[in-house]
Design a protein around this motif. Sequence first.
Motif, PDB file in Angstrom:
ATOM      1  N   LYS A  34     -53.967  10.013 -35.403  1.00 50.98           N
ATOM      2  CA  LYS A  34     -55.229   9.592 -35.478  1.00 50.98           C
ATOM      3  C   LYS A  34     -55.364   7.891 -35.976  1.00 50.98           C
ATOM      4  CE  LYS A  34     -57.966  13.538 -35.982  1.00 50.98           C
ATOM      5  NZ  LYS A  34     -58.807  14.485 -36.531  1.00 50.98           N
ATOM      6  N   ALA A  35     -54.279   7.570 -36.893  1.00 50.97           N
ATOM      7  CA  ALA A  35     -54.081   6.269 -37.404  1.00 50.97           C
ATOM      8  C   ALA A  35     -53.859   5.445 -36.159  1.00 50.97           C
ATOM      9  CB  ALA A  35     -53.288   6.189 -38.454  1.00 50.97           C
ATOM     10  N   PRO A  50     -55.915  20.064 -45.595  1.00 49.99           N
ATOM     11  CA  PRO A  50     -55.016  19.253 -46.291  1.00 49.99           C
ATOM     12  C   PRO A  50     -54.375  17.965 -45.408  1.00 49.99           C
ATOM     13  CG  PRO A  50     -53.996  21.435 -46.029  1.00 49.99           C
ATOM     14  CD  PRO A  50     -55.364  21.466 -45.417  1.00 49.99           C
ATOM     15  N   LEU A  51     -54.506  17.971 -44.121  1.00 51.10           N
ATOM     16  CA  LEU A  51     -53.744  16.902 -43.508  1.00 51.10           C
ATOM     17  C   LEU A  51     -54.415  15.706 -44.087  1.00 51.10           C
ATOM     18  CD1 LEU A  51     -53.636  18.246 -39.770  1.00 51.10           C
ATOM     19  CD2 LEU A  51     -52.025  18.871 -41.708  1.00 51.10           C
ATOM     20  N   VAL A  52     -53.392  14.696 -43.851  1.00 47.64           N
ATOM     21  CA  VAL A  52     -53.850  13.376 -44.377  1.00 47.64           C
ATOM     22  C   VAL A  52     -53.204  12.294 -43.360  1.00 47.64           C
ATOM     23  CG1 VAL A  52     -54.141  13.914 -46.857  1.00 47.64           C
ATOM     24  CG2 VAL A  52     -52.060  13.341 -46.015  1.00 47.64           C
ATOM     25  N   ARG A  53     -53.818  11.045 -43.707  1.00 43.29           N
ATOM     26  CA  ARG A  53     -53.312   9.906 -43.035  1.00 43.29           C
ATOM     27  C   ARG A  53     -52.176   9.406 -43.807  1.00 43.29           C
ATOM     28  NH1 ARG A  53     -57.346   5.138 -41.329  1.00 43.29           N
ATOM     29  NH2 ARG A  53     -58.705   6.462 -39.785  1.00 43.29           N
ATOM     30  N   PRO A  54     -51.222   9.039 -43.299  1.00 45.27           N
ATOM     31  CA  PRO A  54     -49.792   8.821 -43.943  1.00 45.27           C
ATOM     32  C   PRO A  54     -50.016   7.220 -44.741  1.00 45.27           C
ATOM     33  CG  PRO A  54     -49.523   8.308 -41.539  1.00 45.27           C
ATOM     34  CD  PRO A  54     -50.955   8.803 -41.649  1.00 45.27           C
ATOM     35  N   ASP A  55     -49.024   7.063 -45.532  1.00 41.81           N
ATOM     36  CA  ASP A  55     -49.177   6.103 -46.377  1.00 41.81           C
ATOM     37  C   ASP A  55     -48.766   4.593 -45.700  1.00 41.81           C
ATOM     38  OD1 ASP A  55     -46.481   5.623 -46.414  1.00 41.81           O
ATOM     39  OD2 ASP A  55     -46.344   7.097 -48.182  1.00 41.81           O
ATOM     40  N   ARG A 114     -44.402   1.152 -40.314  1.00 42.17           N
ATOM     41  CA  ARG A 114     -43.442   1.721 -39.598  1.00 42.17           C
ATOM     42  C   ARG A 114     -43.900   2.013 -37.892  1.00 42.17           C
ATOM     43  NH1 ARG A 114     -39.164   6.426 -40.820  1.00 42.17           N
ATOM     44  NH2 ARG A 114     -37.738   6.044 -39.264  1.00 42.17           N
ATOM     45  N   LEU A 115     -45.250   2.760 -38.003  1.00 41.42           N
ATOM     46  CA  LEU A 115     -45.614   3.292 -36.816  1.00 41.42           C
ATOM     47  C   LEU A 115     -46.246   1.947 -36.017  1.00 41.42           C
ATOM     48  CD1 LEU A 115     -46.846   5.370 -35.100  1.00 41.42           C
ATOM     49  CD2 LEU A 115     -48.856   5.638 -36.477  1.00 41.42           C
ATOM     50  N   ARG A 116     -46.855   0.975 -36.792  1.00 36.83           N
ATOM     51  CA  ARG A 116     -47.230  -0.307 -35.878  1.00 36.83           C
ATOM     52  C   ARG A 116     -46.071  -1.009 -35.205  1.00 36.83           C
ATOM     53  NH1 ARG A 116     -50.330  -1.115 -40.840  1.00 36.83           N
ATOM     54  NH2 ARG A 116     -52.357  -0.683 -40.370  1.00 36.83           N
TER      55      ARG A 116
END
Lengths: 298, 298, 298, 298
Positions: D258-259, D274-279, D285-287
Motif C-alpha cells: 500500500k505504501a 494488526p497489519l501496519v505500514r512498514p517503518d 529500502r522499498l523506494r
Amino acid sequence: MSLDLSGIWAPLVTPFTADEEVDLEALAFNVELYGQTPLRGYVALGTTGEFVHLSDDERGRVIETVVRAARGDHRPVMAGVGGHATRVAVEQARRAADAGAQALLVWPPFYYKAQMDAEALVDYFTAVADASPVPVILYHIPQNTGVALSPAVVGELAAHPRIAGIKDSSGQPSQTIAFLREGGPGFAVFVGSTTALLAGLAAGAAGGILATANVAPYECCEVYEHGRAGRWTEAAEVYRRVAAVDELLSRLGLGAMKAALEMLGYRGGYPRRPLVRPDEAELDRLRLLLREQRLLGC
Amino acid sequence: MSLDLSGIWAPLVTPFTADEEVDLEALAFNVELYGQTPLRGYVALGTTGEFVHLSDDERGRVIETVVRAARGDHRPVMAGVGGHATRVAVEQARRAADAGAQALLVWPPFYYKAQMDAEALVDYFTAVADASPVPVILYHIPQNTGVALSPAVVGELAAHPRIAGIKDSSGQPSQTIAFLREGGPGFAVFVGSTTALLAGLAAGAAGGILATANVAPYECCEVYEHGRAGRWTEAAEVYRRVAAVDELLSRLGLGAMKAALEMLGYRGGYPRRPLVRPDEAELDRLRLLLREQRLLGC
Amino acid sequence: MSLDLSGIWAPLVTPFTADEEVDLEALAFNVELYGQTPLRGYVALGTTGEFVHLSDDERGRVIETVVRAARGDHRPVMAGVGGHATRVAVEQARRAADAGAQALLVWPPFYYKAQMDAEALVDYFTAVADASPVPVILYHIPQNTGVALSPAVVGELAAHPRIAGIKDSSGQPSQTIAFLREGGPGFAVFVGSTTALLAGLAAGAAGGILATANVAPYECCEVYEHGRAGRWTEAAEVYRRVAAVDELLSRLGLGAMKAALEMLGYRGGYPRRPLVRPDEAELDRLRLLLREQRLLGC
Amino acid sequence: MSLDLSGIWAPLVTPFTADEEVDLEALAFNVELYGQTPLRGYVALGTTGEFVHLSDDERGRVIETVVRAARGDHRPVMAGVGGHATRVAVEQARRAADAGAQALLVWPPFYYKAQMDAEALVDYFTAVADASPVPVILYHIPQNTGVALSPAVVGELAAHPRIAGIKDSSGQPSQTIAFLREGGPGFAVFVGSTTALLAGLAAGAAGGILATANVAPYECCEVYEHGRAGRWTEAAEVYRRVAAVDELLSRLGLGAMKAALEMLGYRGGYPRRPLVRPDEAELDRLRLLLREQRLLGC
C-alpha cells in the motif's frame, strides 16, 4: 578461483547393483556418456547421489571414480559433504578434496534443528570453508533437511573468500532471487530444481545443478545456453519439456530417476533400501512421459 | 526376553573434552554415580548422547564403556542405532549388539522424507529387527527427524517378535495414548519427554527414557515409583519440579544439559560444535531454576 | 474480577438440524442436562462450537441461549471471539459481552501468518482487552490456526489488567508449563486438551476447557476435583478413561463428537458441511470405546 | 463461457482511510488509472484485497465499486469468496455474483485443517460451483491457509462445468506444472506469484493474478505479452525487474504494498490492523528498489 562456477552440472546418481553394492563401473560408464554432452561439470554425492546412504570409504571411491572418468573431458567435479558435527563436516571436506573434488557442496547439520540458528549455521559453514582447500557451495534444500538458510545468513557467509555460491533446491524462484540479492555480484547461485530453472536463469542465476540433467543432459544445457544467449523463446520451449519430466520424477523419487536412466541407455541401477524402484504402473507412466517429451524413442 | 523394559532409563550424555574428543573416563564416572540411583537402565547414543556427532568407532567405544561401567550394577544398556539406508542401520544394529548393548533404540531414516511412507518405514524397521539379536525399541522424535511414525505403522510393527516397544519423544500425551492402544498389551511405550511423564505413566506407559534423568535421576525415578504404586499425589508433586527443569533444558539445548551436569557434580563436558554451551546469563537462569526446584544446593 | 477462572468448563457444541440450521432448543437442552453436573462453566463458540461456521447474528443468539440456560445454575459463560482484523475482533468482543458473556476466549488472527510477529499479536490482543468489559482468555491452538503464541508474548500480555489467562490447546504439557511460568501467579492457564489434563493440573493449571467434557462432564470434573484435593491416584484412574476417549474423538473430528453426544442422551445434531458425521464403521468403533471406558451403557 | 480467463489480472488492494474505513473513492480512482493499462481484468477481495478483514456489507460495496469503475473499459471482475462452512461460501458466491462479479476466486475452508481431506475439499468446491452462476477459480495459497489442494483433487474438480481454473500462489513452478497436467486443456492455471510468472507462462499457464500488478501493471503485462508472442528474451528482461520488486514486497507484507502504491501515484491507503505500514527504514529500502527497477522516478 579459476573454476568456472556456472552452466549446468549433473548431480550424478550412484548406481547400486541388485544387492546394493556401489557399482563404480556403471558410474564411470555414465560419466563417459555424459562426456559427449555439453554438461559443464558433475556433482558426486549430492541428494541424487545418495550421499547419506554411503560409508566414508564408499564416498571416497565414488569421488575418485568420477574425477578419473571426468579427467579426459576436463570437467570439474564438485562433491557433496556435510555432517551433523562441524568436525565431521570439516573432515569430510578434507577427504573429498584429497580424493580430487574441485569444489564442495555443503549441507547444514539437520538433526538438532531447534539449535540451528543463524549463529550456529554461520559458525558451521565458516569452519568448513576455513578448512576447505577448494571453493564451497552452500546447499539449501529445506524440504529434506528441515533447516532453511535465510537470505541474511547467506549474505553473511558470501563474504567468506572460499564460499563461492549456493545451490537453491527449494523450487521457489523467490528464494533464488533473495539469494542473488544477498550474495551480490560474483556469488554463484545455482538453481537446484529443474522446474525453477527458467525463472532462476532469467533472474540471474549462474547455472543449475539439476537431478533431471542425469536423464536430459542435452535439454537442460539447451535451456541454459539459449537463456545465456538471450534466446529465451527457445529456452522456454525446451524448459517446458524438462520441467514436466522433473515434476514427475521428483514426485516418484530416486528409484524412478534410476529406472528412467536405464530406459535411456544409462546405467541407473538400484537405490539403496528403504528407497525402491517404482511399480510397473508408475514405470509405464514414466515411459509415456519420456516419450511425450521426446527424451525416449525419438 | 528377560530384559525388563520398564522404569526410568537415562539417555546418557556423551561428554567431550574442550577440544571435542570423547571423554570415556567422564562417561564411566557418570555411570558410576548413577549406580547409586534407582535408574533402571541406560541408553547410550540417544539424541542426548549426540549419536549423530560420532564416528562408528567412537560409537563402539561409547557403548563398551557404558556396558562395562554398568555391569557392576547389573543394569541393562540400550544403544541408539539408525541409518538413512537400511543396510547401514542393520550394520549399526549388529555392531551395537556386539559391543554389548542389550536393546536397541532405532531411528527412522530422515533425509528422503517424502519417500518415508508406511511401506518404507515398515520395511526398514522390519529389516533392522530381523537382523538384531536383541529387542528393538522404535524411536519417535518428529521434531528432530521430520518423520512421524503413525499409530497404524507402530501397530503393524508391534507384531514383530523382536520389536518390543517405542520411545515417544513427541511431548504429546495423545501420541503416547495412541501408541499404547495400537501396540497392545506387552508393547512397552516409553515416555521420551519429562514434561509428558506423568500423563504417560497414568495412561499406561511402561516407563520413561528421559534426558532430564541425567540431571535428576532420583526425582524422575520417584515420579515413576510413586505412579507405579498408585501414589499419584506424591508423583505429581515431584513431576512438577522435574517438568519445570525439563522445559527450560529443552529450550536451551544440549549445551545447557551438559552445563547443568557440571553444576550438579557430574561430568557433562562440552557438546560438539556447532552445538555450544549457553552464555552466562542463560547459565544463571539455569542455576536459579535448579535451586528453585531443589536439585542444586539443598 | 469476581469470576472464578478455574475448574472444568465445557466448550459446548452448537447443534445443527439436518438442514444445518442452528438448533437453539437442542443447545438449551444440553445446558440444562449439564446443570446437573459439576461443570464450573461453559464456553459458547469455541472450536467445538464451530465459531467459524456461524454468522454474527447466529453467534449472538447462541451466546444468549447459553447465558439464559445457564442462569438458573449460576454458571458463567465464556464466549469465543476473534477476527483477522483487530477491529472485527473488538466488535465481536463488545457484542459477546452485550449478549451476556462473562469472559471472552480470543483467537489470534491467522490468515496473514507471516505478519503475525510478536508486535502484531501484542497489538491485537491488547486492543481487544482494552475494549472488553469482561476478562479475556488468550486462545492458543496452533494446529488449527498455524499461529503460535510464544511464552514471551504471553508473558507480556499477562500484565494487562483484563487478560486473565490462556487456553492451551497444543496438547503439549511443555507449553502449559511455559505459559504458567511466564504468566506468573494469578494468570489462569486452562488445559485445552483432555490428553494433557493430568499433566497440566499437576503442573499448576487452573483448570480445563475440554471438548471431551461435552461427552464426559462428570469424569472430566472428577479428574480436576481429585487433583485439586491431592488425590492424584483417583485422578489418574479417571484420566486414563477420558484421555482414551479424547484421543479417538480428536482424530475423528467434530462430527464424531456430535454423534457421541447423541449416543449419550445429549443432542449433538449435525456439524455444518464440509464437516460430516463419521461413517458407520467409525461410529461402531466409537460406541465400543465409550462402552469400554464406561461412559455408555453402564 | 465467453469470459476470457487469461492475461494479467490485478488483485486490487482495498484502500482504507487512516481510521480504517473502506475508501471506495480511492478504490475507484485506482481502477480508473488501471483503465489505461493493458491489465486484462481485476480481482476484488483477494488476499491483497484483505477479504478476511471486511464485513459482508463492505464486501458487497467493494465488488460493486470495482464493477462500476471497470465497466467503462469492459474489463471483467473476479471476486474472492470463501467460508469455513460450505453454506457460508455458497452464500458469499451468490452475493458476489449479484454484486456483479463475472467470476469467483474461491478459498478452501482452513480452520478444521485436519478434516480437510480430499473428500471434504471436493464436496466444498463442488457445492460452491453448483451454486455459482459464474465461472469458479480455485484458490491455492497454502502459506496462508495451511491447506494444500493436491493435483489429484484439482484434477477431479476440473471436470466440473463451472470450475474453470486455479490460481496457484504457492510460488513453486512445480505446482503450476502439476495443476496444468491434471487440469488438462481448457483449464486455466493462473500464476499467483510474480516470482513464478516466467516459469508458469513458459509451462503453459493462462496468465497471472499478481499482487505486484498493482504497482507494476505495465511491466507484468509486458512479461505476459512478450511470452505469449514467443519473445521470451524481452519477457525475461522485464520479469527480472518485477520479480525483484515482488520478492521484497512479499517479505514486507501488505502495508508495504500500500505504501508503494502511494509512492507511485495510486491511492494505497492503510491496511487494517494488526497489519501496519512498514517503518521508515523499510520504506526507504522499498523506494530505492522501485527506483533501481525503474518503476519510480523514471
